[in-house]
Design a protein around this motif. Structure first.
Motif, PDB file in Angstrom:
ATOM      1  N   VAL A  15       0.801  -1.224   0.000  1.00 23.96           N
ATOM      2  CA  VAL A  15       0.000   0.000   0.000  1.00 23.96           C
ATOM      3  C   VAL A  15       0.830   1.269   0.000  1.00 23.96           C
ATOM      4  CG1 VAL A  15      -1.867  -1.181   1.187  1.00 23.96           C
ATOM      5  CG2 VAL A  15      -0.231   0.141   2.521  1.00 23.96           C
ATOM      6  N   ALA A  20       1.732   1.123  -4.294  1.00 22.89           N
ATOM      7  CA  ALA A  20       0.406   1.643  -3.967  1.00 22.89           C
ATOM      8  C   ALA A  20      -0.553   1.421  -5.135  1.00 22.89           C
ATOM      9  CB  ALA A  20       0.493   3.128  -3.641  1.00 22.89           C
ATOM     10  N   ARG A  24      -7.731   3.787  -6.765  1.00 19.96           N
ATOM     11  CA  ARG A  24      -8.083   3.507  -5.372  1.00 19.96           C
ATOM     12  C   ARG A  24      -9.564   3.196  -5.161  1.00 19.96           C
ATOM     13  NH1 ARG A  24      -4.148   4.423  -1.680  1.00 19.96           N
ATOM     14  NH2 ARG A  24      -2.217   5.360  -2.453  1.00 19.96           N
ATOM     15  N   GLN A  49      -9.806  -1.367   2.939  1.00 20.50           N
ATOM     16  CA  GLN A  49      -9.168  -0.106   3.304  1.00 20.50           C
ATOM     17  C   GLN A  49      -7.686  -0.227   3.641  1.00 20.50           C
ATOM     18  OE1 GLN A  49     -12.149  -1.075   4.117  1.00 20.50           O
ATOM     19  NE2 GLN A  49     -13.636   0.628   4.134  1.00 20.50           N
ATOM     20  N   GLY A  52      -5.540   0.320   0.736  1.00 21.72           N
ATOM     21  CA  GLY A  52      -5.689   1.564   0.001  1.00 21.72           C
ATOM     22  C   GLY A  52      -6.833   1.575  -0.984  1.00 21.72           C
TER      23      GLY A  52
END
Length: 404
Positions: A15, A20, A24, A49, A52
Protein backbone atom coordinates in the motif's frame (compact mmCIF):
# COMPACT_ATOMS: atom_id res chain seq x y z
CA UNK A 1 -20.35 -9.37 11.94
CA UNK A 2 -18.10 -11.53 14.14
CA UNK A 3 -14.77 -10.00 15.21
CA UNK A 4 -12.25 -10.57 12.45
CA UNK A 5 -9.08 -9.42 14.17
CA UNK A 6 -7.71 -12.96 14.30
CA UNK A 7 -7.68 -13.20 10.51
CA UNK A 8 -6.22 -9.79 9.68
CA UNK A 9 -2.67 -9.48 8.44
CA UNK A 10 -0.45 -6.55 9.31
CA UNK A 11 1.74 -6.96 6.23
CA UNK A 12 0.74 -3.85 4.27
CA UNK A 13 3.75 -3.88 1.98
CA UNK A 14 1.60 -3.28 -1.09
CA UNK A 15 0.00 0.00 0.00
CA UNK A 16 2.97 2.34 0.05
CA UNK A 17 5.45 3.75 -2.42
CA UNK A 18 5.64 2.20 -5.87
CA UNK A 19 3.34 -0.64 -4.82
CA UNK A 20 0.41 1.64 -3.97
CA UNK A 21 -2.80 1.00 -5.94
CA UNK A 22 -2.92 3.08 -9.10
CA UNK A 23 -6.72 3.21 -8.89
CA UNK A 24 -8.08 3.51 -5.37
CA UNK A 25 -11.81 3.20 -6.04
CA UNK A 26 -12.81 -0.08 -7.69
CA UNK A 27 -16.26 -0.65 -9.16
CA UNK A 28 -17.04 -4.25 -8.33
CA UNK A 29 -19.91 -6.09 -10.01
CA UNK A 30 -21.81 -8.94 -8.40
CA UNK A 31 -24.95 -10.99 -8.93
CA UNK A 32 -27.54 -11.67 -6.22
CA UNK A 33 -26.13 -15.07 -5.29
CA UNK A 34 -24.84 -16.59 -2.07
CA UNK A 35 -21.42 -17.10 -3.61
CA UNK A 36 -20.90 -13.35 -4.03
CA UNK A 37 -20.35 -13.23 -0.25
CA UNK A 38 -16.59 -12.67 -0.19
CA UNK A 39 -16.92 -9.55 -2.36
CA UNK A 40 -19.67 -8.15 -0.16
CA UNK A 41 -17.67 -8.87 3.00
CA UNK A 42 -14.49 -7.40 1.52
CA UNK A 43 -16.29 -4.21 0.52
CA UNK A 44 -18.31 -3.64 3.69
CA UNK A 45 -16.32 -5.11 6.58
CA UNK A 46 -13.03 -3.23 6.41
CA UNK A 47 -10.94 -5.69 4.39
CA UNK A 48 -10.16 -3.31 1.51
CA UNK A 49 -9.17 -0.11 3.30
CA UNK A 50 -5.82 -1.39 4.65
CA UNK A 51 -4.76 -1.93 1.05
CA UNK A 52 -5.69 1.56 0.00
CA UNK A 53 -8.91 0.58 -1.75
CA UNK A 54 -12.55 1.55 -1.66
CA UNK A 55 -14.77 -1.11 -3.21
CA UNK A 56 -18.00 0.16 -4.74
CA UNK A 57 -20.43 -2.75 -5.04
CA UNK A 58 -22.63 -2.74 -8.15
CA UNK A 59 -25.42 -5.32 -8.18
CA UNK A 60 -26.20 -6.67 -11.65
CA UNK A 61 -29.42 -8.22 -12.91
CA UNK A 62 -28.02 -10.60 -15.54
CA UNK A 63 -24.75 -12.27 -16.43
CA UNK A 64 -24.88 -10.78 -19.92
CA UNK A 65 -25.23 -7.29 -18.47
CA UNK A 66 -22.39 -7.91 -16.05
CA UNK A 67 -20.16 -9.05 -18.92
CA UNK A 68 -21.01 -6.02 -21.05
CA UNK A 69 -20.31 -3.56 -18.22
CA UNK A 70 -17.02 -5.30 -17.48
CA UNK A 71 -15.96 -5.00 -21.11
CA UNK A 72 -17.04 -1.36 -21.36
CA UNK A 73 -15.07 -0.38 -18.26
CA UNK A 74 -18.15 0.57 -16.25
CA UNK A 75 -17.11 -2.26 -13.92
CA UNK A 76 -13.45 -2.73 -13.02
CA UNK A 77 -13.77 -6.32 -11.78
CA UNK A 78 -16.61 -8.69 -11.03
CA UNK A 79 -17.98 -11.86 -9.47
CA UNK A 80 -18.02 -13.98 -12.64
CA UNK A 81 -18.92 -17.40 -13.95
CA UNK A 82 -15.78 -19.43 -14.65
CA UNK A 83 -16.95 -20.54 -18.07
CA UNK A 84 -18.26 -17.09 -18.94
CA UNK A 85 -14.77 -15.62 -18.57
CA UNK A 86 -13.38 -18.20 -20.98
CA UNK A 87 -16.27 -17.75 -23.40
CA UNK A 88 -15.62 -14.00 -23.51
CA UNK A 89 -11.88 -14.52 -23.95
CA UNK A 90 -12.51 -16.90 -26.85
CA UNK A 91 -15.18 -14.77 -28.49
CA UNK A 92 -18.16 -17.06 -27.89
CA UNK A 93 -21.27 -14.89 -28.03
CA UNK A 94 -19.32 -11.63 -28.07
CA UNK A 95 -16.23 -10.10 -29.64
CA UNK A 96 -13.12 -11.83 -28.25
CA UNK A 97 -11.63 -9.78 -25.42
CA UNK A 98 -8.61 -10.85 -23.40
CA UNK A 99 -9.76 -11.64 -19.89
CA UNK A 100 -8.06 -12.22 -16.55
CA UNK A 101 -8.93 -14.42 -13.58
CA UNK A 102 -7.42 -13.06 -10.37
CA UNK A 103 -8.59 -15.81 -8.01
CA UNK A 104 -11.33 -18.33 -7.33
CA UNK A 105 -14.25 -17.10 -5.26
CA UNK A 106 -15.83 -20.40 -4.28
CA UNK A 107 -16.38 -24.08 -4.92
CA UNK A 108 -19.63 -26.10 -4.86
CA UNK A 109 -23.07 -24.78 -3.93
CA UNK A 110 -25.17 -24.92 -7.13
CA UNK A 111 -28.29 -27.04 -7.69
CA UNK A 112 -30.48 -28.64 -10.34
CA UNK A 113 -34.14 -28.25 -9.38
CA UNK A 114 -37.24 -29.72 -10.99
CA UNK A 115 -40.80 -28.40 -10.83
CA UNK A 116 -43.66 -29.30 -8.52
CA UNK A 117 -45.74 -30.75 -11.42
CA UNK A 118 -42.90 -33.17 -12.19
CA UNK A 119 -42.79 -34.17 -8.52
CA UNK A 120 -46.51 -34.81 -8.56
CA UNK A 121 -46.05 -36.92 -11.72
CA UNK A 122 -43.50 -39.09 -9.90
CA UNK A 123 -40.46 -37.72 -11.74
CA UNK A 124 -38.29 -37.55 -8.64
CA UNK A 125 -35.23 -39.56 -9.73
CA UNK A 126 -32.79 -39.33 -12.60
CA UNK A 127 -34.06 -42.53 -14.20
CA UNK A 128 -37.65 -41.29 -14.02
CA UNK A 129 -36.59 -38.05 -15.69
CA UNK A 130 -34.84 -39.98 -18.47
CA UNK A 131 -37.99 -42.07 -18.98
CA UNK A 132 -40.12 -38.92 -19.11
CA UNK A 133 -37.82 -37.37 -21.72
CA UNK A 134 -38.04 -40.49 -23.89
CA UNK A 135 -41.82 -40.21 -24.01
CA UNK A 136 -43.33 -38.60 -27.09
CA UNK A 137 -44.80 -35.15 -26.68
CA UNK A 138 -43.65 -31.68 -25.74
CA UNK A 139 -40.03 -31.41 -24.70
CA UNK A 140 -39.22 -30.39 -21.16
CA UNK A 141 -37.67 -26.94 -20.79
CA UNK A 142 -34.71 -26.31 -18.52
CA UNK A 143 -33.19 -22.94 -17.63
CA UNK A 144 -29.57 -22.09 -17.03
CA UNK A 145 -27.96 -18.71 -16.47
CA UNK A 146 -25.55 -18.14 -19.39
CA UNK A 147 -24.69 -20.22 -22.49
CA UNK A 148 -20.98 -20.63 -21.62
CA UNK A 149 -21.45 -20.39 -17.87
CA UNK A 150 -20.98 -22.98 -15.19
CA UNK A 151 -24.69 -23.75 -14.84
CA UNK A 152 -25.06 -24.57 -18.53
CA UNK A 153 -22.08 -26.91 -18.26
CA UNK A 154 -23.32 -28.62 -15.05
CA UNK A 155 -26.78 -29.07 -16.56
CA UNK A 156 -25.39 -30.41 -19.85
CA UNK A 157 -22.97 -32.73 -18.09
CA UNK A 158 -25.57 -34.13 -15.68
CA UNK A 159 -28.26 -34.63 -18.32
CA UNK A 160 -25.82 -36.36 -20.67
CA UNK A 161 -24.75 -38.73 -17.89
CA UNK A 162 -28.40 -39.80 -17.61
CA UNK A 163 -28.56 -40.51 -21.35
CA UNK A 164 -30.40 -37.26 -22.10
CA UNK A 165 -28.90 -35.19 -24.92
CA UNK A 166 -29.01 -31.58 -23.64
CA UNK A 167 -29.03 -30.07 -27.14
CA UNK A 168 -31.56 -32.42 -28.72
CA UNK A 169 -33.80 -34.12 -26.14
CA UNK A 170 -34.81 -31.04 -24.11
CA UNK A 171 -35.18 -27.31 -24.63
CA UNK A 172 -32.95 -24.90 -22.74
CA UNK A 173 -33.41 -21.20 -22.07
CA UNK A 174 -31.30 -18.55 -20.38
CA UNK A 175 -32.69 -16.74 -17.32
CA UNK A 176 -31.15 -14.56 -14.60
CA UNK A 177 -30.81 -16.65 -11.43
CA UNK A 178 -33.18 -14.48 -9.38
CA UNK A 179 -35.99 -15.17 -11.89
CA UNK A 180 -35.76 -18.97 -11.77
CA UNK A 181 -38.31 -19.60 -9.02
CA UNK A 182 -40.93 -17.33 -10.55
CA UNK A 183 -40.58 -19.02 -13.95
CA UNK A 184 -40.84 -22.42 -12.26
CA UNK A 185 -43.98 -21.24 -10.46
CA UNK A 186 -45.66 -20.02 -13.65
CA UNK A 187 -44.83 -23.22 -15.53
CA UNK A 188 -42.60 -21.53 -18.10
CA UNK A 189 -39.81 -23.97 -17.22
CA UNK A 190 -39.70 -27.54 -15.90
CA UNK A 191 -36.40 -27.20 -14.09
CA UNK A 192 -33.31 -25.07 -13.70
CA UNK A 193 -29.68 -25.06 -12.68
CA UNK A 194 -28.55 -22.05 -10.66
CA UNK A 195 -26.64 -20.99 -7.59
CA UNK A 196 -28.00 -20.36 -4.13
CA UNK A 197 -30.24 -19.23 -2.64
CA UNK A 198 -32.61 -19.88 -5.53
CA UNK A 199 -32.63 -23.68 -5.37
CA UNK A 200 -33.41 -23.58 -1.65
CA UNK A 201 -36.06 -20.91 -2.16
CA UNK A 202 -37.86 -23.11 -4.71
CA UNK A 203 -37.96 -25.87 -2.08
CA UNK A 204 -39.06 -23.52 0.70
CA UNK A 205 -41.88 -22.10 -1.44
CA UNK A 206 -42.89 -25.62 -2.54
CA UNK A 207 -42.36 -24.76 -6.18
CA UNK A 208 -39.93 -27.59 -6.82
CA UNK A 209 -37.29 -29.90 -5.41
CA UNK A 210 -33.53 -30.39 -5.67
CA UNK A 211 -32.72 -33.44 -7.76
CA UNK A 212 -28.94 -32.94 -7.78
CA UNK A 213 -26.35 -30.54 -6.47
CA UNK A 214 -23.32 -29.47 -8.46
CA UNK A 215 -21.01 -31.00 -5.87
CA UNK A 216 -22.69 -34.34 -6.56
CA UNK A 217 -21.50 -33.94 -10.14
CA UNK A 218 -17.98 -32.82 -9.24
CA UNK A 219 -16.99 -32.63 -5.56
CA UNK A 220 -15.21 -29.33 -4.86
CA UNK A 221 -15.69 -28.13 -8.42
CA UNK A 222 -14.68 -24.66 -9.65
CA UNK A 223 -17.50 -22.14 -9.67
CA UNK A 224 -17.27 -18.32 -9.50
CA UNK A 225 -14.08 -16.30 -9.98
CA UNK A 226 -12.90 -12.75 -9.47
CA UNK A 227 -12.40 -11.55 -13.04
CA UNK A 228 -11.46 -8.45 -14.99
CA UNK A 229 -10.13 -7.67 -18.42
CA UNK A 230 -6.45 -8.30 -19.05
CA UNK A 231 -6.19 -4.62 -19.95
CA UNK A 232 -7.22 -3.71 -16.39
CA UNK A 233 -4.49 -5.90 -14.88
CA UNK A 234 -1.88 -4.44 -17.21
CA UNK A 235 -2.91 -0.84 -16.52
CA UNK A 236 -3.49 -1.25 -12.78
CA UNK A 237 -1.35 -4.18 -11.56
CA UNK A 238 -1.03 -2.91 -7.98
CA UNK A 239 -4.76 -2.33 -7.77
CA UNK A 240 -5.43 -5.85 -9.03
CA UNK A 241 -3.03 -7.28 -6.43
CA UNK A 242 -4.53 -5.21 -3.60
CA UNK A 243 -8.04 -6.24 -4.63
CA UNK A 244 -6.99 -9.88 -4.63
CA UNK A 245 -5.52 -9.53 -1.15
CA UNK A 246 -8.66 -7.89 0.23
CA UNK A 247 -10.94 -10.59 -1.19
CA UNK A 248 -8.57 -13.35 -0.05
CA UNK A 249 -8.77 -12.04 3.51
CA UNK A 250 -12.56 -11.85 3.30
CA UNK A 251 -12.73 -15.40 1.94
CA UNK A 252 -10.55 -16.69 4.76
CA UNK A 253 -12.69 -14.87 7.31
CA UNK A 254 -15.96 -16.40 6.07
CA UNK A 255 -14.65 -19.96 6.18
CA UNK A 256 -12.99 -19.55 9.59
CA UNK A 257 -16.07 -20.58 11.60
CA UNK A 258 -19.78 -21.34 11.40
CA UNK A 259 -20.40 -18.14 13.36
CA UNK A 260 -18.68 -16.18 10.63
CA UNK A 261 -20.78 -17.97 8.01
CA UNK A 262 -23.96 -17.15 9.91
CA UNK A 263 -23.09 -13.48 10.24
CA UNK A 264 -22.14 -13.38 6.57
CA UNK A 265 -25.42 -15.01 5.56
CA UNK A 266 -27.27 -12.38 7.59
CA UNK A 267 -25.32 -9.59 5.91
CA UNK A 268 -25.83 -10.75 2.33
CA UNK A 269 -29.55 -11.43 2.79
CA UNK A 270 -30.16 -7.68 2.90
CA UNK A 271 -32.15 -5.82 0.27
CA UNK A 272 -29.12 -4.19 -1.31
CA UNK A 273 -27.40 -7.55 -1.84
CA UNK A 274 -29.42 -10.77 -2.33
CA UNK A 275 -32.76 -9.45 -1.08
CA UNK A 276 -33.76 -12.99 -0.14
CA UNK A 277 -34.98 -14.71 3.04
CA UNK A 278 -32.23 -15.68 5.46
CA UNK A 279 -33.84 -19.13 5.80
CA UNK A 280 -33.17 -19.74 2.10
CA UNK A 281 -29.50 -18.70 2.45
CA UNK A 282 -28.11 -19.81 5.80
CA UNK A 283 -28.77 -23.59 5.86
CA UNK A 284 -27.09 -24.40 2.53
CA UNK A 285 -24.45 -21.76 3.32
CA UNK A 286 -23.63 -23.95 6.33
CA UNK A 287 -23.93 -27.18 4.32
CA UNK A 288 -27.40 -28.26 5.52
CA UNK A 289 -29.64 -29.42 2.68
CA UNK A 290 -33.28 -30.43 2.30
CA UNK A 291 -34.33 -31.62 -1.14
CA UNK A 292 -38.08 -31.02 -0.93
CA UNK A 293 -38.73 -34.77 -1.11
CA UNK A 294 -38.32 -35.45 2.59
CA UNK A 295 -34.56 -36.02 2.64
CA UNK A 296 -32.16 -33.83 4.63
CA UNK A 297 -28.39 -34.12 4.91
CA UNK A 298 -25.16 -32.41 5.93
CA UNK A 299 -23.16 -32.08 2.74
CA UNK A 300 -19.55 -33.26 2.70
CA UNK A 301 -18.73 -30.70 -0.01
CA UNK A 302 -20.59 -27.52 0.90
CA UNK A 303 -20.22 -24.08 -0.60
CA UNK A 304 -16.79 -22.94 0.48
CA UNK A 305 -14.85 -19.75 -0.05
CA UNK A 306 -11.32 -20.50 1.16
CA UNK A 307 -10.58 -24.09 2.27
CA UNK A 308 -6.97 -23.26 3.16
CA UNK A 309 -6.53 -21.66 -0.24
CA UNK A 310 -7.80 -24.58 -2.30
CA UNK A 311 -10.97 -22.73 -3.27
CA UNK A 312 -9.18 -19.47 -4.11
CA UNK A 313 -6.35 -21.00 -6.13
CA UNK A 314 -6.85 -20.27 -9.86
CA UNK A 315 -6.07 -23.82 -10.98
CA UNK A 316 -5.16 -23.98 -14.66
CA UNK A 317 -6.88 -27.34 -15.00
CA UNK A 318 -10.16 -25.81 -13.80
CA UNK A 319 -10.20 -23.32 -16.64
CA UNK A 320 -9.15 -25.94 -19.14
CA UNK A 321 -12.08 -28.15 -18.16
CA UNK A 322 -14.58 -25.56 -19.34
CA UNK A 323 -12.86 -25.37 -22.71
CA UNK A 324 -13.14 -29.17 -23.05
CA UNK A 325 -16.88 -28.83 -22.53
CA UNK A 326 -17.12 -26.00 -25.07
CA UNK A 327 -15.43 -28.36 -27.52
CA UNK A 328 -17.69 -31.26 -26.52
CA UNK A 329 -20.85 -29.24 -27.11
CA UNK A 330 -19.75 -27.66 -30.38
CA UNK A 331 -19.17 -24.15 -29.06
CA UNK A 332 -15.58 -24.50 -30.28
CA UNK A 333 -15.13 -25.94 -33.75
CA UNK A 334 -11.50 -26.88 -33.09
CA UNK A 335 -9.39 -27.68 -30.06
CA UNK A 336 -7.87 -24.50 -28.64
CA UNK A 337 -4.39 -24.25 -27.15
CA UNK A 338 -5.82 -25.41 -23.83
CA UNK A 339 -2.80 -24.80 -21.61
CA UNK A 340 -1.71 -21.70 -23.48
CA UNK A 341 -5.09 -20.01 -23.12
CA UNK A 342 -5.32 -20.95 -19.45
CA UNK A 343 -1.86 -19.54 -18.71
CA UNK A 344 -2.87 -16.32 -20.45
CA UNK A 345 -6.14 -15.94 -18.54
CA UNK A 346 -5.04 -17.01 -15.05
CA UNK A 347 -2.94 -14.41 -13.27
CA UNK A 348 -0.85 -16.92 -11.35
CA UNK A 349 2.07 -14.63 -10.56
CA UNK A 350 -0.19 -11.93 -9.16
CA UNK A 351 -2.16 -14.48 -7.15
CA UNK A 352 1.02 -15.99 -5.74
CA UNK A 353 2.29 -12.55 -4.65
CA UNK A 354 -1.00 -11.72 -2.95
CA UNK A 355 -1.43 -15.11 -1.26
CA UNK A 356 2.14 -15.42 -0.02
CA UNK A 357 2.00 -11.91 1.48
CA UNK A 358 -0.95 -13.16 3.54
CA UNK A 359 0.72 -16.41 4.58
CA UNK A 360 -1.47 -18.53 2.30
CA UNK A 361 0.26 -21.60 0.89
CA UNK A 362 0.24 -21.70 -2.92
CA UNK A 363 0.62 -25.13 -4.58
CA UNK A 364 3.72 -25.46 -6.73
CA UNK A 365 1.82 -27.26 -9.48
CA UNK A 366 -1.21 -25.33 -10.83
CA UNK A 367 -3.08 -28.48 -11.92
CA UNK A 368 -5.29 -30.78 -9.86
CA UNK A 369 -6.99 -34.12 -10.40
CA UNK A 370 -10.68 -34.82 -9.82
CA UNK A 371 -13.07 -37.70 -10.38
CA UNK A 372 -16.54 -36.70 -11.51
CA UNK A 373 -19.67 -38.65 -10.64
CA UNK A 374 -19.76 -40.58 -13.93
CA UNK A 375 -16.28 -41.98 -13.32
CA UNK A 376 -14.41 -39.66 -15.68
CA UNK A 377 -11.13 -38.40 -14.22
CA UNK A 378 -10.02 -34.91 -15.11
CA UNK A 379 -6.43 -33.80 -14.51
CA UNK A 380 -5.69 -31.59 -17.51
CA UNK A 381 -3.08 -33.86 -19.06
CA UNK A 382 -4.98 -34.67 -22.28
CA UNK A 383 -7.73 -32.08 -22.75
CA UNK A 384 -8.35 -32.83 -26.43
CA UNK A 385 -8.71 -36.55 -25.71
CA UNK A 386 -10.94 -35.84 -22.73
CA UNK A 387 -13.25 -33.66 -24.82
CA UNK A 388 -13.64 -36.51 -27.34
CA UNK A 389 -14.15 -39.22 -24.71
CA UNK A 390 -17.87 -38.72 -24.09
CA UNK A 391 -20.51 -40.81 -25.84
CA UNK A 392 -22.99 -37.93 -25.88
CA UNK A 393 -21.74 -34.74 -27.52
CA UNK A 394 -22.78 -32.16 -30.10
CA UNK A 395 -23.38 -33.74 -33.48
CA UNK A 396 -22.74 -30.42 -35.19
CA UNK A 397 -21.48 -27.03 -34.13
CA UNK A 398 -24.58 -25.43 -35.67
CA UNK A 399 -26.80 -26.82 -32.89
CA UNK A 400 -24.63 -25.39 -30.14
CA UNK A 401 -24.00 -22.11 -31.94
CA UNK A 402 -27.73 -21.46 -32.08
CA UNK A 403 -27.83 -21.27 -28.27
CA UNK A 404 -25.46 -18.31 -28.26
Amino acid sequence: MTDKSCTRNDNLAWVAGSDAPEKRTVNLGFMALSDSASLIVAATQGFAQPYGLTLELKRQTSWAGLRDRLLSGELDAAHSLYGQVYGTHLGLGSAPTEMAILMGLCQNGQAINLSEPLRQAGVTRADALAARVRQHGAKLTFAQTFPTGTHAMWLHYWLAAQGIHPLEDVNTVVLPPAQMVQHLKTGHIDGFCAGGPWGALAVDEKQGFTLATSQMIWPDHPEKVLACTRAFVEQYPNTARALTMAVLEASRFIDASDDNKRSTAQLISGGEYLDAPLLAIEPRFLGFYEDGLGYAWRDDHPLRFFADGEATMPWLSDGMWFMTQFRRWGLLREDPDYIGVARRVHQLTLYREAAEALGIVVPEHPMRSSRLFDGHVWDGTDPAGYARSFAIHARSSAIAAASL
